[in-house]
Design a protein around this motif. Structure first.
Motif, PDB file in Angstrom:
ATOM      1  N   GLU A  90      27.487  17.139  26.374  1.00 54.57           N
ATOM      2  CA  GLU A  90      27.492  18.593  26.566  1.00 54.57           C
ATOM      3  C   GLU A  90      26.518  19.274  25.600  1.00 54.57           C
ATOM      4  O   GLU A  90      25.840  20.238  25.954  1.00 54.57           O
ATOM      5  CB  GLU A  90      28.906  19.103  26.318  1.00 54.57           C
ATOM      6  CG  GLU A  90      29.274  20.348  27.089  1.00 54.57           C
ATOM      7  CD  GLU A  90      30.712  20.747  26.785  1.00 54.57           C
ATOM      8  OE1 GLU A  90      31.621  19.989  27.181  1.00 54.57           O
ATOM      9  OE2 GLU A  90      30.910  21.784  26.131  1.00 54.57           O
ATOM     10  N   TYR A  91      26.458  18.759  24.388  1.00 55.65           N
ATOM     11  CA  TYR A  91      25.538  19.289  23.385  1.00 55.65           C
ATOM     12  C   TYR A  91      24.088  19.219  23.878  1.00 55.65           C
ATOM     13  O   TYR A  91      23.346  20.214  23.822  1.00 55.65           O
ATOM     14  CB  TYR A  91      25.703  18.508  22.072  1.00 55.65           C
ATOM     15  CG  TYR A  91      24.636  18.795  21.050  1.00 55.65           C
ATOM     16  CD1 TYR A  91      24.716  19.912  20.212  1.00 55.65           C
ATOM     17  CD2 TYR A  91      23.539  17.947  20.922  1.00 55.65           C
ATOM     18  CE1 TYR A  91      23.722  20.173  19.281  1.00 55.65           C
ATOM     19  CE2 TYR A  91      22.548  18.201  19.994  1.00 55.65           C
ATOM     20  CZ  TYR A  91      22.645  19.314  19.173  1.00 55.65           C
ATOM     21  OH  TYR A  91      21.657  19.563  18.268  1.00 55.65           O
ATOM     22  N   PHE A  92      23.694  18.075  24.415  1.00 59.80           N
ATOM     23  CA  PHE A  92      22.310  17.932  24.905  1.00 59.80           C
ATOM     24  C   PHE A  92      22.074  18.748  26.176  1.00 59.80           C
ATOM     25  O   PHE A  92      20.979  19.273  26.388  1.00 59.80           O
ATOM     26  CB  PHE A  92      21.967  16.459  25.121  1.00 59.80           C
ATOM     27  CG  PHE A  92      21.891  15.678  23.844  1.00 59.80           C
ATOM     28  CD1 PHE A  92      20.915  15.979  22.905  1.00 59.80           C
ATOM     29  CD2 PHE A  92      22.809  14.687  23.557  1.00 59.80           C
ATOM     30  CE1 PHE A  92      20.852  15.296  21.698  1.00 59.80           C
ATOM     31  CE2 PHE A  92      22.759  13.997  22.354  1.00 59.80           C
ATOM     32  CZ  PHE A  92      21.784  14.300  21.417  1.00 59.80           C
ATOM     33  N   SER A  93      23.113  18.857  26.969  1.00 59.61           N
ATOM     34  CA  SER A  93      23.030  19.679  28.175  1.00 59.61           C
ATOM     35  C   SER A  93      22.716  21.135  27.798  1.00 59.61           C
ATOM     36  O   SER A  93      21.854  21.783  28.401  1.00 59.61           O
ATOM     37  CB  SER A  93      24.356  19.585  28.924  1.00 59.61           C
ATOM     38  OG  SER A  93      24.356  20.439  30.030  1.00 59.61           O
ATOM     39  N   ASN A  94      23.405  21.627  26.775  1.00 60.14           N
ATOM     40  CA  ASN A  94      23.164  23.002  26.306  1.00 60.14           C
ATOM     41  C   ASN A  94      21.801  23.151  25.655  1.00 60.14           C
ATOM     42  O   ASN A  94      21.099  24.139  25.884  1.00 60.14           O
ATOM     43  CB  ASN A  94      24.250  23.424  25.310  1.00 60.14           C
ATOM     44  CG  ASN A  94      25.596  23.583  25.988  1.00 60.14           C
ATOM     45  OD1 ASN A  94      25.664  23.891  27.178  1.00 60.14           O
ATOM     46  ND2 ASN A  94      26.658  23.348  25.246  1.00 60.14           N
ATOM     47  N   GLN A  95      21.426  22.187  24.833  1.00 65.56           N
ATOM     48  CA  GLN A  95      20.132  22.224  24.148  1.00 65.56           C
ATOM     49  C   GLN A  95      18.967  22.319  25.137  1.00 65.56           C
ATOM     50  O   GLN A  95      18.034  23.079  24.945  1.00 65.56           O
ATOM     51  CB  GLN A  95      19.947  20.956  23.300  1.00 65.56           C
ATOM     52  CG  GLN A  95      20.781  20.895  22.051  1.00 65.56           C
ATOM     53  CD  GLN A  95      20.133  21.651  20.908  1.00 65.56           C
ATOM     54  OE1 GLN A  95      19.010  21.366  20.519  1.00 65.56           O
ATOM     55  NE2 GLN A  95      20.830  22.638  20.381  1.00 65.56           N
ATOM     56  N   LEU A  96      19.064  21.535  26.198  1.00 64.10           N
ATOM     57  CA  LEU A  96      17.948  21.449  27.153  1.00 64.10           C
ATOM     58  C   LEU A  96      18.146  22.356  28.361  1.00 64.10           C
ATOM     59  O   LEU A  96      17.232  22.536  29.159  1.00 64.10           O
ATOM     60  CB  LEU A  96      17.787  19.998  27.629  1.00 64.10           C
ATOM     61  CG  LEU A  96      17.299  19.001  26.577  1.00 64.10           C
ATOM     62  CD1 LEU A  96      17.588  17.576  27.018  1.00 64.10           C
ATOM     63  CD2 LEU A  96      15.807  19.187  26.310  1.00 64.10           C
ATOM     64  N   ASP A  97      19.356  22.917  28.468  1.00 62.23           N
ATOM     65  CA  ASP A  97      19.697  23.757  29.617  1.00 62.23           C
ATOM     66  C   ASP A  97      19.527  23.003  30.943  1.00 62.23           C
ATOM     67  O   ASP A  97      18.870  23.483  31.880  1.00 62.23           O
ATOM     68  CB  ASP A  97      18.848  25.045  29.586  1.00 62.23           C
ATOM     69  CG  ASP A  97      19.449  26.130  30.479  1.00 62.23           C
ATOM     70  OD1 ASP A  97      20.647  26.023  30.797  1.00 62.23           O
ATOM     71  OD2 ASP A  97      18.712  27.051  30.876  1.00 62.23           O
ATOM     72  N   ILE A  98      20.103  21.816  30.966  1.00 69.08           N
ATOM     73  CA  ILE A  98      20.048  20.937  32.138  1.00 69.08           C
ATOM     74  C   ILE A  98      21.473  20.455  32.407  1.00 69.08           C
ATOM     75  O   ILE A  98      22.184  20.118  31.464  1.00 69.08           O
ATOM     76  CB  ILE A  98      19.129  19.720  31.849  1.00 69.08           C
ATOM     77  CG1 ILE A  98      17.675  20.161  31.684  1.00 69.08           C
ATOM     78  CG2 ILE A  98      19.248  18.661  32.943  1.00 69.08           C
ATOM     79  CD1 ILE A  98      16.788  19.069  31.145  1.00 69.08           C
ATOM     80  N   PRO A  99      21.919  20.409  33.670  1.00 65.82           N
ATOM     81  CA  PRO A  99      23.261  19.886  33.936  1.00 65.82           C
ATOM     82  C   PRO A  99      23.392  18.444  33.480  1.00 65.82           C
ATOM     83  O   PRO A  99      22.400  17.694  33.491  1.00 65.82           O
ATOM     84  CB  PRO A  99      23.405  20.000  35.455  1.00 65.82           C
ATOM     85  CG  PRO A  99      22.036  20.187  35.985  1.00 65.82           C
ATOM     86  CD  PRO A  99      21.221  20.800  34.900  1.00 65.82           C
ATOM     87  N   ALA A 100      24.607  18.066  33.072  1.00 68.55           N
ATOM     88  CA  ALA A 100      24.791  16.715  32.548  1.00 68.55           C
ATOM     89  C   ALA A 100      26.163  16.170  32.912  1.00 68.55           C
ATOM     90  O   ALA A 100      27.125  16.907  33.059  1.00 68.55           O
ATOM     91  CB  ALA A 100      24.626  16.721  31.033  1.00 68.55           C
ATOM     92  N   ILE A 101      26.224  14.855  33.060  1.00 69.08           N
ATOM     93  CA  ILE A 101      27.477  14.160  33.335  1.00 69.08           C
ATOM     94  C   ILE A 101      27.703  13.148  32.216  1.00 69.08           C
ATOM     95  O   ILE A 101      26.873  12.272  31.987  1.00 69.08           O
ATOM     96  CB  ILE A 101      27.414  13.444  34.699  1.00 69.08           C
ATOM     97  CG1 ILE A 101      27.142  14.457  35.814  1.00 69.08           C
ATOM     98  CG2 ILE A 101      28.708  12.683  34.957  1.00 69.08           C
ATOM     99  CD1 ILE A 101      26.593  13.842  37.083  1.00 69.08           C
TER     100      ILE A 101
END
Ligand SMILES: [Mg+2]
Length: 161
Positions: free
Chosen positions: A72-83
Motif C-alpha cells: 500500500e505504501y508503494f501504491s500511494n508513493q507511485l499513485d498506481i493501484p496495487a495488490i
C-alpha cells in the motif's frame, strides 16, 4: 517457465520496446524489481520510469507477495493501484490485475525478478513475461534455493533454441 524477454533492469525496458510488442498495460512486481526487498526508498529513476509509462498512456498495476501495508505504501508513493499478499504464481491476484487494467491478455506484460512467481504466474495467464535481475540478493533461504533453480533454467533456456 521461460520469460518471453529478459532485461538487466526495468530501466532497460523502454516505452518503444513495449509498444513494439503491442503492450498497453504493465503489471510490475515490487520487491527486488523496483526497490530492494529490505528497503522502502524508491529512486528517482523508478519514479521517472513510471512517469514515462503513464505519460504514454500505459495502464499500470503493482502486484506483490509482500505484506499489504508495504504494498500500500508503494501504491500511494507511485499513485498506481496495487495488490498485496498476491501468492504468485497463483492466478487470483493476476485475475484481479487483469480486471484493473481492463485490457486483453496479450496486451499485458508482467515484469518481475522471479521465475517461480512473476514469470510462471504471468505465463499461466497468457501475459507477456519480462524477467529482470533482482536489485539485491535476497537473504531468505527459500529464495536462494529458488534462485539456484532459476539459474539452471535460464542457462538451459540459452541453449534451447
Ligand atoms: Mg520480486
Amino acid at each position: 517457465m521461460y520469460p518471453d524477454i529478459y532485461f538487466e533492469s526495468i530501466y532497460d525496458i523502454q516505452v518503444k520496446n513495449l509498444q513494439e510488442m503491442n503492450i498497453k498495460g504493465v503489471i510490475v512486481d515490487i520487491d527486488n524489481t523496483i526497490v530492494p526487498w529490505d528497503n522502502k526508498k524508491l529512486s528517482d529513476e523508478v519514479f521517472n520510469w513510471f512517469k514515462e509509462l503513464i505519460e504514454n498512456n500505459f495502464e499500470l498495476c503493482l502486484i506483490s507477495n509482500g505484506m499489504s501495508k508495504r504494498v500500500e505504501y508503494f501504491s500511494n508513493q507511485l499513485d498506481i493501484p496495487a495488490i498485496g499478499k498476491a501468492v504468485k504464481p497463483r492466478k487470483k491476484a493476476f485475475i484481479q490485475a487483469l480486471e484493473i487494467l481492463d485490457l486483453k491478455r496479450p496486451e499485458i506484460a508482467v515484469i518481475g525478478d522471479q521465475i517461480f512467481t512473476d514469470i510462471l504466474g504471468g505465463n499461466r495467464m497468457g501475459f507477456t513475461t519480462i524477467l529482470v535481475d533482482p536489485l539485491i540478493e535476497n537473504e531468505f533461504i527459500t529464495t536462494k534455493i529458488m534462485r539456484y533453480f532459476e539459474r539452471l533454467i535460464i542457462k538451459r533456456g540459452m541453449y534451447h533454441d
